[in-house]
Design a protein around this motif. Structure first.
Motif, PDB file in Angstrom:
ATOM      1  N   ASP A   1       0.809  -1.216   0.000  1.00  0.00           N
ATOM      2  CA  ASP A   1       0.000   0.000   0.000  1.00  0.00           C
ATOM      3  C   ASP A   1       0.846   1.272   0.000  1.00  0.00           C
ATOM      4  O   ASP A   1       0.310   2.380  -0.079  1.00  0.00           O
ATOM      5  N   TRP A   2       2.179   1.136   0.060  1.00  0.00           N
ATOM      6  CA  TRP A   2       3.065   2.292  -0.092  1.00  0.00           C
ATOM      7  C   TRP A   2       3.365   2.587  -1.568  1.00  0.00           C
ATOM      8  O   TRP A   2       3.946   3.623  -1.884  1.00  0.00           O
TER       9      TRP A   2
ATOM     10  N   TYR B   1      -0.105  -5.472  -8.594  1.00  0.00           N
ATOM     11  CA  TYR B   1      -0.801  -5.933  -7.385  1.00  0.00           C
ATOM     12  C   TYR B   1      -0.975  -7.447  -7.386  1.00  0.00           C
ATOM     13  O   TYR B   1      -0.978  -8.077  -6.323  1.00  0.00           O
ATOM     14  N   ARG B   2      -1.110  -8.040  -8.571  1.00  0.00           N
ATOM     15  CA  ARG B   2      -1.160  -9.506  -8.632  1.00  0.00           C
ATOM     16  C   ARG B   2       0.169 -10.103  -8.168  1.00  0.00           C
ATOM     17  O   ARG B   2       0.198 -11.078  -7.404  1.00  0.00           O
ATOM     18  N   LEU B   3       1.268  -9.511  -8.620  1.00  0.00           N
ATOM     19  CA  LEU B   3       2.584  -9.989  -8.193  1.00  0.00           C
ATOM     20  C   LEU B   3       2.800  -9.757  -6.707  1.00  0.00           C
ATOM     21  O   LEU B   3       3.350 -10.613  -6.009  1.00  0.00           O
TER      22      LEU B   3
ATOM     23  N   MET C   1      10.873  -1.186  -6.986  1.00  0.00           N
ATOM     24  CA  MET C   1      10.198  -1.218  -5.688  1.00  0.00           C
ATOM     25  C   MET C   1      10.191  -2.646  -5.148  1.00  0.00           C
ATOM     26  O   MET C   1       9.890  -3.589  -5.879  1.00  0.00           O
ATOM     27  N   ARG C   2      10.509  -2.772  -3.855  1.00  0.00           N
ATOM     28  CA  ARG C   2      10.546  -4.103  -3.246  1.00  0.00           C
ATOM     29  C   ARG C   2      10.033  -4.045  -1.822  1.00  0.00           C
ATOM     30  O   ARG C   2      10.286  -3.078  -1.094  1.00  0.00           O
ATOM     31  N   CYS C   3       9.334  -5.084  -1.419  1.00  0.00           N
ATOM     32  CA  CYS C   3       8.899  -5.266  -0.030  1.00  0.00           C
ATOM     33  C   CYS C   3       9.593  -6.508   0.508  1.00  0.00           C
ATOM     34  O   CYS C   3       9.207  -7.636   0.193  1.00  0.00           O
ATOM     35  N   PRO C   4      10.661  -6.338   1.301  1.00  0.00           N
ATOM     36  CA  PRO C   4      11.428  -7.490   1.778  1.00  0.00           C
ATOM     37  C   PRO C   4      10.660  -8.294   2.825  1.00  0.00           C
ATOM     38  O   PRO C   4       9.795  -7.763   3.525  1.00  0.00           O
TER      39      PRO C   4
ATOM     40  N   GLY D   1       9.545   5.414   8.555  1.00  0.00           N
ATOM     41  CA  GLY D   1       8.493   6.152   7.869  1.00  0.00           C
ATOM     42  C   GLY D   1       8.884   6.664   6.500  1.00  0.00           C
ATOM     43  O   GLY D   1       8.209   7.533   5.942  1.00  0.00           O
ATOM     44  N   VAL D   2       9.979   6.125   5.955  1.00  0.00           N
ATOM     45  CA  VAL D   2      10.455   6.532   4.626  1.00  0.00           C
ATOM     46  C   VAL D   2      10.856   5.289   3.848  1.00  0.00           C
ATOM     47  O   VAL D   2      11.229   4.267   4.441  1.00  0.00           O
ATOM     48  N   PRO D   3      10.781   5.349   2.512  1.00  0.00           N
ATOM     49  CA  PRO D   3      11.311   4.221   1.735  1.00  0.00           C
ATOM     50  C   PRO D   3      12.824   4.194   1.857  1.00  0.00           C
ATOM     51  O   PRO D   3      13.466   5.242   1.967  1.00  0.00           O
ATOM     52  N   VAL D   4      13.391   3.004   1.850  1.00  0.00           N
ATOM     53  CA  VAL D   4      14.840   2.869   2.024  1.00  0.00           C
ATOM     54  C   VAL D   4      15.477   2.446   0.707  1.00  0.00           C
ATOM     55  O   VAL D   4      15.177   1.374   0.175  1.00  0.00           O
ATOM     56  N   ALA D   5      16.328   3.332   0.173  1.00  0.00           N
ATOM     57  CA  ALA D   5      17.129   2.983  -1.004  1.00  0.00           C
ATOM     58  C   ALA D   5      18.283   2.124  -0.530  1.00  0.00           C
ATOM     59  O   ALA D   5      19.019   2.511   0.378  1.00  0.00           O
ATOM     60  N   ALA D   6      18.448   0.950  -1.132  1.00  0.00           N
ATOM     61  CA  ALA D   6      19.482   0.043  -0.633  1.00  0.00           C
ATOM     62  C   ALA D   6      19.954  -0.923  -1.705  1.00  0.00           C
ATOM     63  O   ALA D   6      19.193  -1.807  -2.115  1.00  0.00           O
TER      64      ALA D   6
END
Length: 340
Positions: A67-68, A81-83, A115-118, A131-136
């Motif tokens: 949802d981010w 969203y399917r992925l 974009m990734r959600c680990p 509270g922020v996206p992390v570039a990594a």
């Protein structure tokens, strides 16, 4: 600079480092990452300096949940969203159109962003708290094998970053799969823990970018990390030998020179007396090979071997990711044995 060692319970302290513009070593299920506030261009520039990373190599933004996505991405297709429903949290990155809030330094000036959600719970908790996206990107010096534990990352980054969080060894061991959803059909840019077969089970047709199996040319621009440059490489040159495991083991035995090292499947570890041998895992266990490949390559940097030979799995399943990492470590110096 002193690099502070943090534990899994030090969520707020780790999050504060990110909010204040610092660099943080963070555990993920794939490899350890070198994280910064992905909305702070100055902090992100420090990632490139610490790693010695080329400026045209884009970064991935890590978020705690799907949802981010709408905060940072535009024109998000239903396939995203399917992925996400199928594979997030997990080792998969989606390339999407970015919103202007994402700094150019993150995307190497491209109009897209990864974009990734680990799935690592410590990593997600830190991102949520910050509270922020992390570039990594991976937490190694540019070009070296990626770190799959805290000590390996400290070998490259101690004294260059504010802190590192010990989240234990990584469970996947190779960086995330990257799938480009801004083209039709979608395109696999980097293989990883979510396999090509997995992606096709959700999306149907998926193309494989040529950079997965060859070096990019000097005029080509990478759309995702790990596409263009020689990566994952130990100090000694690597030669990859592909084909039936017994035949590749025999080929290496015939051609290996005194003092050279070998990365091999467990079944053949005893075939090279007098040589430094690192085990990749059983020939039939590609998940183990993914967990071991970077550790095996990095281990040779504490030796004086002048060259390294490596066996390689076939490209089915996560074998495609292991093969890709070995090929890039070798600069695509590959010997393929005929099956005759």
């Amino acid at each position: 600079m002193e690099t502070i060692r943090l534990g899994a319970a030090d969520t707020e302290r780790a999050a504060a480092i990110l909010r204040e513009g610092g660099l943080l070593g963070i555990p993920t299920e794939t490899v350890y990452g070198l994280g910064a506030n992905g909305l702070d261009g100055t902090a992100v520039e420090r990632i490139f300096a610490a790693k010695g990373r080329p400026q045209d190599n884009p970064l991935i933004l890590h978020i705690p949940s799907a949802d981010w996505l709408e905060r940072y991405c535009a024109d998000i297709p239903p396939a995203a969203y399917r992925l996400a429903e199928a594979f997030w949290p997990g080792p998969m990155t989606m390339i999407l159109r970015r919103k202007p809030i994402v700094p150019d330094v993150v995307t190497a000036g491209l109009d897209t962003v990864g974009m990734r959600c680990p799935s690592h719970p410590v990593c997600r908790a830190i991102i949520q708290a910050a509270g922020v996206p992390v570039a990594a990107p991976s937490g190694n010096a540019s070009g070296r094998p990626s770190p799959t534990n805290m000590e390996d990352m400290l070998e490259d980054m101690d004294g260059k970053i504010e802190g590192i969080v010990d989240g234990g060894p990584c469970s996947v061991g190779v960086e995330s799969t990257i799938i480009d959803l801004t083209c039709v059909p979608p395109r696999l840019l980097r293989p990883g823990g979510v396999t090509l077969e997995d992606l096709r089970s959700v999306l149907g047709e998926v193309e494989v970018d040529p950079a997965v199996t060859r070096l990019m040319g000097p005029g080509e621009h990478p759309k995702a990390p790990g596409m263009k440059y020689r990566h994952y490489a130990p100090k000694a040159p690597v030669t990859v030998v592909k084909g039936d495991p017994a035949r590749t083991a025999a080929y290496i035995r015939r051609h290996i020179q005194a003092g050279e090292g070998v990365v091999c499947f467990d079944e053949f570890a005893g075939d090279y007396p007098g040589h430094t041998v690192e085990r990749l895992g059983p020939a039939a266990d590609k998940a183990a090979q993914a967990r071991n490949v970077f550790d095996a390559l990095r281990a040779f940097d504490s030796t004086d071997v002048p060259a390294i030979w490596s066996q390689c799995p076939d490209e089915g399943g996560i074998g495609l990711a292991v093969s890709n990492r070995l090929n890039k470590a070798a600069g695509f110096h590959i010997i393929t044995l005929d099956e005759a």
